[in-house]
Design an enzyme around this catalytic site. Structure first.
Site, short mmCIF file in Angstrom:
data_model
loop_
_atom_site.label_atom_id
_atom_site.label_comp_id
_atom_site.label_asym_id
_atom_site.label_seq_id
_atom_site.Cartn_x
_atom_site.Cartn_y
_atom_site.Cartn_z
N SER A 64 0.82 -1.21 0.00
CA SER A 64 0.00 0.00 0.00
C SER A 64 0.85 1.26 0.00
CB SER A 64 -0.90 0.03 1.23
OG SER A 64 -1.69 -1.12 1.30
N1 SAH Z 1 -0.06 -5.23 3.97
C1 SAH Z 1 0.59 -5.59 2.73
C2 SAH Z 1 -0.33 -5.34 1.57
C3 SAH Z 1 -0.43 -6.56 0.77
S1 SAH Z 1 -1.64 -6.58 -0.51
C4 SAH Z 1 1.90 -4.88 2.58
O1 SAH Z 1 2.20 -3.98 3.39
O2 SAH Z 1 2.66 -5.23 1.69
C5 SAH Z 1 -2.82 -7.69 0.17
C6 SAH Z 1 -2.35 -9.07 0.49
O3 SAH Z 1 -3.51 -9.83 0.87
C7 SAH Z 1 -1.72 -9.82 -0.68
O4 SAH Z 1 -0.46 -10.28 -0.29
C8 SAH Z 1 -2.68 -10.99 -0.92
O5 SAH Z 1 -2.05 -12.18 -1.33
C9 SAH Z 1 -3.32 -11.15 0.44
N2 SAH Z 1 -4.62 -11.85 0.41
C10 SAH Z 1 -5.60 -11.77 -0.52
N3 SAH Z 1 -6.64 -12.58 -0.19
C11 SAH Z 1 -6.29 -13.18 0.99
C12 SAH Z 1 -6.94 -14.13 1.85
N4 SAH Z 1 -8.15 -14.61 1.58
N5 SAH Z 1 -6.31 -14.51 2.94
C13 SAH Z 1 -5.06 -14.02 3.26
N6 SAH Z 1 -4.40 -13.13 2.50
C14 SAH Z 1 -5.01 -12.71 1.38
#
Ligand code: SAH
Length: 211
Positions: A64
């Protein structure tokens, strides 16, 4: 680029993108000035690590924008005593911020490659208060519930019941909700109800559903 140059960019990032836009929680600002965001970003994108935008981290996922990370963390109003659940470990950057401010962090990621990478960086940076789980964040992490705070960084179409269930009375949750149109939602769980506030329009990757 040298660590000092990254540091300079980081101080500027906090000043111009975060403090200037109204996030004033001093703990959040201090921690974002400290954590090496570039360490969580793939080699070919590192030059943009401190830019005012989300960045790709592989597997179609993104880290993000710094402002959103700050805003969400600040909204949880953490005092350092909290047990926190994070859904969507991704790069692990938000996890590091929570680990600096909270007491115990439980983080769930569904993509193995990302979970493994995040775990490696976070252990290189010597965090010892983070537990990792590979699985579906829609289910939360029951074994360690209840949580004082839950932060979700991928958007479900509606608020997952399991996450609300795993929140303590008095606990807070922040998450993006929606499909094409998403909003950041803040929830505070009270005795027989919860208080819900819509904060701002956002754009997150979807929280994938396993059923
Ligand atoms: N907080 C992260 C943002 C990652 S983007 C950062 O600082 O980098 C969102 C993340 O959610 C992705 O890595 C994606 O794989 C994960 N995601 C999507 N659906 C999910 C689910 N059902 N359970 C766990 N993680 C999930």
């Amino acid at each position: 680029m040298k660590e000092d140059n990254f540091r300079e960019k980081r101080i500027k990032m906090v000043d111009s993108q975060i403090r200037a836009k109204g996030v004033v929680g001093s703990k959040v600002l201090k921690v974002m000035e400290k954590i090496p965001r570039h360490r969580f970003i793939p080699e070919n994108t590192k030059a943009h690590a401190y830019a005012d935008e989300p960045l790709p981290i592989g597997k179609g996922q993104t880290i993000s924008q710094p402002y959103i990370v700050a805003y969400m963390t600040d909204a949880l109003n953490l005092d350092g005593s909290e047990k926190i659940l994070e859904i969507g470990t991704g790069s692990g950057y938000q996890t590091a911020i929570l680990a600096e401010i909270g007491r115990e962090i439980y983080t769930v990621e569904v993509i193995e490659l990302l979970a493994t990478r995040a775990k490696k960086v976070l252990s290189e940076l010597s965090y010892t208060n983070i537990q990792f789980k590979l699985g579906d964040g829609n289910e939360g992490w029951d074994e360690h519930a209840l949580y004082d705070a839950i932060l979700v960084t991928a958007a479900p179409p509606k608020i997952p019941d399991k996450l609300v269930e795993q929140l303590k009375i008095g606990g807070r949750m922040i998450l993006p909700v929606g499909v094409t149109f998403q909003e950041l939602v803040y929830i505070e769980k009270l005795k027989n109800k919860f208080r819900k506030k819509k904060l701002l329009p956002v754009r997150f990757v979807p929280l994938v559903s396993m059923d």
